[in-house]
Design a protein around this motif. Structure first.
Motif, mmCIF file in Angstrom:
data_model
loop_
_atom_site.group_PDB
_atom_site.id
_atom_site.type_symbol
_atom_site.label_atom_id
_atom_site.label_comp_id
_atom_site.label_asym_id
_atom_site.label_seq_id
_atom_site.Cartn_x
_atom_site.Cartn_y
_atom_site.Cartn_z
ATOM 1 N N UNK A 87 5.138 4.724 -2.916
ATOM 2 C CA UNK A 87 6.510 5.194 -3.152
ATOM 3 C C UNK A 87 7.528 4.083 -2.927
ATOM 4 N N UNK A 88 7.177 3.139 -2.100
ATOM 5 C CA UNK A 88 8.060 2.009 -1.855
ATOM 6 C C UNK A 88 7.980 1.017 -3.003
ATOM 7 N N UNK A 126 11.813 1.806 4.728
ATOM 8 C CA UNK A 126 11.832 1.008 3.499
ATOM 9 C C UNK A 126 11.752 1.914 2.267
ATOM 10 N N UNK A 127 10.931 2.952 2.337
ATOM 11 C CA UNK A 127 10.818 3.892 1.215
ATOM 12 C C UNK A 127 12.149 4.623 1.032
ATOM 13 N N UNK A 135 6.767 1.200 -6.053
ATOM 14 C CA UNK A 135 7.144 1.646 -7.401
ATOM 15 C C UNK A 135 8.667 1.693 -7.532
ATOM 16 N N UNK A 136 9.349 2.146 -6.475
ATOM 17 C CA UNK A 136 10.818 2.208 -6.511
ATOM 18 C C UNK A 136 11.406 0.800 -6.557
ATOM 19 N N UNK A 137 10.837 -0.104 -5.784
ATOM 20 C CA UNK A 137 11.329 -1.483 -5.749
ATOM 21 C C UNK A 137 11.168 -2.148 -7.113
ATOM 22 N N UNK A 178 13.425 -2.682 6.127
ATOM 23 C CA UNK A 178 13.654 -2.414 4.702
ATOM 24 C C UNK A 178 14.382 -3.578 4.028
ATOM 25 N N UNK A 179 13.958 -3.857 2.796
ATOM 26 C CA UNK A 179 14.450 -5.041 2.096
ATOM 27 C C UNK A 179 15.750 -4.727 1.365
ATOM 28 N N UNK A 180 16.697 -5.613 1.468
ATOM 29 C CA UNK A 180 17.918 -5.515 0.663
ATOM 30 C C UNK A 180 17.589 -6.115 -0.708
ATOM 31 N N UNK A 228 14.629 2.199 -0.611
ATOM 32 C CA UNK A 228 14.446 1.953 -2.057
ATOM 33 C C UNK A 228 14.819 3.173 -2.880
ATOM 34 N N UNK A 244 15.693 -2.578 -13.492
ATOM 35 C CA UNK A 244 17.074 -2.196 -13.813
ATOM 36 C C UNK A 244 17.956 -3.443 -13.812
ATOM 37 N N UNK A 245 17.619 -4.412 -12.971
ATOM 38 C CA UNK A 245 18.405 -5.654 -12.857
ATOM 39 C C UNK A 245 17.889 -6.756 -13.782
ATOM 40 N N UNK A 247 17.740 3.520 -5.545
ATOM 41 C CA UNK A 247 17.578 3.974 -6.931
ATOM 42 C C UNK A 247 18.617 5.037 -7.264
ATOM 43 N N UNK A 280 0.818 -1.221 0.000
ATOM 44 C CA UNK A 280 0.000 0.000 0.000
ATOM 45 C C UNK A 280 0.851 1.271 0.000
ATOM 46 N N UNK A 281 2.147 1.143 0.259
ATOM 47 C CA UNK A 281 3.041 2.308 0.195
ATOM 48 C C UNK A 281 3.526 2.425 -1.249
ATOM 49 N N UNK A 300 11.067 -0.656 -9.985
ATOM 50 C CA UNK A 300 12.031 -0.061 -10.927
ATOM 51 C C UNK A 300 13.419 -0.659 -10.713
ATOM 52 N N UNK A 301 13.801 -0.855 -9.464
ATOM 53 C CA UNK A 301 15.128 -1.422 -9.182
ATOM 54 C C UNK A 301 15.229 -2.853 -9.698
ATOM 55 N N UNK A 306 3.111 -7.367 0.688
ATOM 56 C CA UNK A 306 3.209 -6.797 2.027
ATOM 57 C C UNK A 306 2.206 -7.539 2.911
#
Lengths: 119, 221
Positions: free
Chosen positions: A11-12, B32-33, A14-16, A103-105, B36, A22-23, B40, A8-9, A18-19, A51
């Motif tokens: 910003x989290x 976490x945000x 969408x960034x994850x 936070x996830x590595x 990430x 990239x990989x 990036x 539900x976050x 994208x990362x 989540x």
């Protein structure tokens, strides 16, 4: 390999996603549980990264609903619980041994994805 | 130790535990945000090292997201700190609108997960009583917890404080899900122990869809 991320976050997640892209991992994301159900009806995913605690529907409940739509899909849970012990104590019915604590590595996530696909 | 003190102590510890667990969960989400988006940023610098052009606008956006989450986390920690200090003084003057806003903030994540919106309706003027602040916060939180279940998802709970002749009233309104069945077990042992400690009363009006907490002006020592 195609991965669906649900958190539900926005910003989290969408960034994850994208990362992961990239990989070289094909990753989509949604921030609303019901959108996840709609998404798997239109596209096939190998893994869903969920989540645990989300509004209106928990990750565990979402997994149950997704299993009805996509019997072969695998799952990884991501939790904001304070510790792995807390997660295990509260989520015994998750039915999966694949979980990560926020936070996830990113490398840990990719390792889990590869582990689950080779299982 | 008396049975009532045990009940209040246990209830207080449960309250403390649930609130700190909820806030630590929120902090984890914010971290976490940050993780990430910082990740990036790192990815983009590695790509730039390999000759890919940098999108400066994108970098600014990511940096802004990190800053926003740092501010969010700072806000959560401030709230946790204020909550921790709730028990500094046994009895003190409390402004009830502020108490309602504070407990609504503490309950924010829990309400969000249940799909409920909490709306504090400010009174015409401040309503202040002398009471046991932590016990009051605990009781308000228990009433909110019950109210969230009673109203169901996708609903709003109104919160307000009013002056009365002998003290004050706290109202939890818009509880359309209240019924004789849902209210049969409320208040329970925990709530009753806190009501006793606060010298307060609780009234449930199913037809008006509200719960009212009646508090004395000065609880004394």
């Amino acid at each position: 390999m195609r991965v669906l991320l649900v958190d539900d976050e926005e910003e989290l997640v969408s960034a994850l996603a994208e990362r992961l892209r990239i990989r070289g991992i094909d990753a989509d994301w949604v921030s609303i549980c019901y959108d996840a159900i709609g998404r798997v009806e239109s596209k096939k995913y190998d893994i869903a990264v969920l989540d645990v605690k989300m509004p209106k529907m928990s990750g565990i409940e979402l997994k149950r609903r997704l299993e009805e739509k996509c019997p072969g899909m695998k799952y990884i849970f991501v939790t904001g619980h304070g510790s792995e012990e807390d997660f295990l104590a509260g989520s015994a019915e998750a039915g999966t041994a694949y979980y990560l604590v926020k936070p996830v590595n990113i490398e840990d996530l990719i390792e889990k994805i590869n582990e689950i696909l080779n299982d | 130790m008396s049975c009532r003190c045990d009940m209040i102590g246990e209830t207080g510890l449960q309250f403390y535990g649930k609130i700190t667990a909820s806030m630590s969960h929120e902090i984890k989400n914010a971290l976490a945000i940050i993780n990430e988006n910082a990740g990036l940023l790192e990815d983009f610098t590695l790509m730039a090292d390999r000759g890919m052009p940098i999108d400066v606008g994108r970098l600014k956006t990511l940096a802004g997201k990190v800053i926003k989450q740092v501010q969010r986390t700072d806000g959560i920690v401030k709230t946790m700190n204020r909550f921790a200090h709730s028990i500094d003084e046994s009895v003190k003057n409390v402004e009830l609108d502020e108490t309602l806003k504070f407990v609504a903030t503490l309950s924010g994540r829990l309400a969000f997960v249940r799909g409920v919106t909490l709306e504090v309706e400010p009174g015409a003027s401040p309503v202040t009583i002398a009471t046991r602040s932590f016990f009051l916060e605990n009781l308000v939180w228990l009433c909110l917890d019950f109210a969230m279940d009673a109203t169901g998802g996708g609903k709003t709970i109104g919160l307000g404080a009013e002056q009365t002749e002998n003290g004050a009233r706290l109202k939890f309104t818009q509880l359309q899900g209240l019924s004789e069945r849902t209210t049969s077990a409320f208040p329970g042992e925990r709530e009753t122990a806190l009501l006793d400690a606060l010298r307060a009363e609780l009234a449930i009006n199913v037809r008006a869809a509200e719960i009212v907490l009646i508090l004395p002006r000065d609880i004394g020592q």
